[in-house]
Design a protein around this motif. Structure first.
Motif, PDB file in Angstrom:
ATOM      1  N   PRO A 185      18.213   1.490  13.230  1.00 37.21           N
ATOM      2  CA  PRO A 185      17.081   0.695  13.735  1.00 37.21           C
ATOM      3  C   PRO A 185      16.871  -0.555  12.891  1.00 37.21           C
ATOM      4  N   GLU A 186      16.357  -1.598  13.504  1.00 34.35           N
ATOM      5  CA  GLU A 186      16.080  -2.849  12.803  1.00 34.35           C
ATOM      6  C   GLU A 186      14.578  -3.076  12.723  1.00 34.35           C
ATOM      7  N   ASN A 187      14.176  -3.675  11.621  1.00 33.60           N
ATOM      8  CA  ASN A 187      12.772  -4.045  11.417  1.00 33.60           C
ATOM      9  C   ASN A 187      11.825  -2.864  11.572  1.00 33.60           C
ATOM     10  N   ARG A 188      12.219  -1.729  11.017  1.00 34.81           N
ATOM     11  CA  ARG A 188      11.358  -0.553  11.016  1.00 34.81           C
ATOM     12  C   ARG A 188      10.984  -0.250   9.563  1.00 34.81           C
ATOM     13  N   ASP A 189       9.744  -0.491   9.191  1.00 35.30           N
ATOM     14  CA  ASP A 189       9.348  -0.340   7.795  1.00 35.30           C
ATOM     15  C   ASP A 189       9.274   1.113   7.352  1.00 35.30           C
ATOM     16  N   ARG A 190       9.386   2.036   8.302  1.00 36.03           N
ATOM     17  CA  ARG A 190       9.369   3.457   7.949  1.00 36.03           C
ATOM     18  C   ARG A 190      10.781   4.039   7.859  1.00 36.03           C
ATOM     19  N   GLU A 204       8.768   8.623  -5.024  1.00 32.68           N
ATOM     20  CA  GLU A 204       7.811   8.144  -6.031  1.00 32.68           C
ATOM     21  C   GLU A 204       7.399   6.712  -5.717  1.00 32.68           C
ATOM     22  N   LYS A 205       8.342   5.866  -5.373  1.00 35.63           N
ATOM     23  CA  LYS A 205       8.042   4.478  -5.051  1.00 35.63           C
ATOM     24  C   LYS A 205       7.239   4.370  -3.759  1.00 35.63           C
ATOM     25  N   LEU A 206       7.611   5.194  -2.764  1.00 35.92           N
ATOM     26  CA  LEU A 206       6.965   5.134  -1.458  1.00 35.92           C
ATOM     27  C   LEU A 206       5.507   5.564  -1.533  1.00 35.92           C
ATOM     28  N   MET A 250       0.846  -1.196   0.000  1.00 36.79           N
ATOM     29  CA  MET A 250       0.000   0.000   0.000  1.00 36.79           C
ATOM     30  C   MET A 250       0.879   1.243   0.000  1.00 36.79           C
ATOM     31  N   SER A 251       0.501   2.212  -0.792  1.00 39.34           N
ATOM     32  CA  SER A 251       1.278   3.440  -0.886  1.00 39.34           C
ATOM     33  C   SER A 251       1.160   4.266   0.389  1.00 39.34           C
ATOM     34  N   ALA A 252       2.259   4.907   0.763  1.00 41.24           N
ATOM     35  CA  ALA A 252       2.256   5.764   1.951  1.00 41.24           C
ATOM     36  C   ALA A 252       1.727   7.144   1.593  1.00 41.24           C
ATOM     37  N   ILE A 253       1.100   7.792   2.564  1.00 40.03           N
ATOM     38  CA  ILE A 253       0.652   9.169   2.393  1.00 40.03           C
ATOM     39  C   ILE A 253       1.669  10.072   3.078  1.00 40.03           C
ATOM     40  N   GLY A 281       6.931   9.135  12.436  1.00 42.83           N
ATOM     41  CA  GLY A 281       7.154   9.509  11.056  1.00 42.83           C
ATOM     42  C   GLY A 281       8.012   8.527  10.283  1.00 42.83           C
ATOM     43  N   TRP A 282       8.352   8.938   9.084  1.00 41.64           N
ATOM     44  CA  TRP A 282       9.244   8.180   8.208  1.00 41.64           C
ATOM     45  C   TRP A 282      10.619   8.842   8.249  1.00 41.64           C
ATOM     46  N   ALA A 283      11.674   8.053   8.041  1.00 40.42           N
ATOM     47  CA  ALA A 283      13.024   8.610   8.119  1.00 40.42           C
ATOM     48  C   ALA A 283      13.923   7.996   7.053  1.00 40.42           C
ATOM     49  N   VAL A 284      14.723   8.849   6.438  1.00 47.27           N
ATOM     50  CA  VAL A 284      15.704   8.422   5.444  1.00 47.27           C
ATOM     51  C   VAL A 284      17.080   8.869   5.905  1.00 47.27           C
ATOM     52  N   HIS A 285      17.971   7.916   6.058  1.00 47.89           N
ATOM     53  CA  HIS A 285      19.351   8.223   6.437  1.00 47.89           C
ATOM     54  C   HIS A 285      20.186   8.379   5.169  1.00 47.89           C
ATOM     55  N   ILE A 286      20.857   9.521   5.051  1.00 43.53           N
ATOM     56  CA  ILE A 286      21.749   9.776   3.922  1.00 43.53           C
ATOM     57  C   ILE A 286      23.143  10.011   4.499  1.00 43.53           C
TER      58      ILE A 286
END
Length: 235
Positions: A210-215, A230-232, A1-4, A191-196
């Motif tokens: 973190p492990e096993n965190r789908d966000r 776009e994918k998310l 399912m797509s995230a909002i 929330g959602w998090a992206v590590h760069i």
């Protein structure tokens, strides 16, 4: 399912522009100044300890870092640090506060792409005047719908920001180079998090992923964020 996702938060230092490399160069110069009193390894350990100790008093940023260098110099010389060394440390701090901004690759085009579909919020911590200076010099201000310069990044801080700039933390994403500040507290806020990752990261900002965190996910560069979004979101 797509995230909002309605809002994206972006860190500044070492996510949009170079920062830690200037601290690293200053630390090298600091070690050279005090080479007759201690080795670099010991000096850096004591400097980091001073920074951690002083954060509640001085906060994040170059000014607190400079004061911590002065304190460390006094410690390692048993109170006998020459006045000219103190003067040079202060000069190094001033040089850092006036250093030109160096944008990281693909920053502006990434912001242009993301701003077409999401509300963008710059979320950075540190000295107010210095962060405002860097933002002004970067030329990126107009790409953001909101600017938040905070004393620290915690789950309540993120929850408040994304409530005011979006539709709540559960429909927001934060991207940045610090696992400790840009990832973990956002996830804890829902929330959602992206590590760069950045090649240089202050020891204080290091933390276990973190492990096993789908966000949560990691991207190798900021320029990969639009495709990930776009994918998310199914865009």
């Amino acid at each position: 399912m797509s995230a909002i996702i309605t809002a994206i938060g972006l860190d500044a230092d070492d996510t949009l522009w170079q920062n830690e490399q200037f601290f690293a160069m200053t630390q090298d110069n600091f070690a050279d100044l005090l080479r007759d009193h201690t080795d670099k390894g010991n000096l850096m350990e004591r400097l980091l300890a001073a920074e951690r100790r002083n954060l509640p008093h001085y906060g994040f940023g170059i000014k607190g870092f400079t004061l911590s260098m002065v304190e460390t110099a006094i410690e390692v010389t048993d109170g006998n640090v020459p006045s000219d060394v103190i003067a040079q440390i202060l000069d190094m701090g001033r040089d850092m506060l006036s250093h030109p901004i160096e944008l990281l690759p693909q920053v502006e085009e990434t912001l242009v792409s993301l701003s077409a579909d999401f509300k963008l919020v710059l979320i950075t911590k540190g000295d107010l005047l210095d962060q405002e200076r860097k933002l002004a010099q970067s030329g990126l201000r107009d790409h953001f719908d909101g600017i938040e310069i905070v004393s620290d990044k915690t789950p309540p801080v993120y929850a408040d920001i994304f409530e005011r700039h979006g539709t709540g933390a559960d429909q927001a994403l934060m991207a940045g180079n610090s696992m400790a500040s840009d990832v973990l507290p956002v996830l804890d806020a829902g929330g959602w998090a992206v590590h760069i990752p950045h090649a240089l990261t202050w020891a204080y900002e290091l933390a276990t992923a973190p492990e096993n965190r789908d966000r949560f996910t990691t991207l190798d560069k900021l320029g990969a964020l639009p495709t990930y979004m776009e994918k998310l979101t199914g865009g």
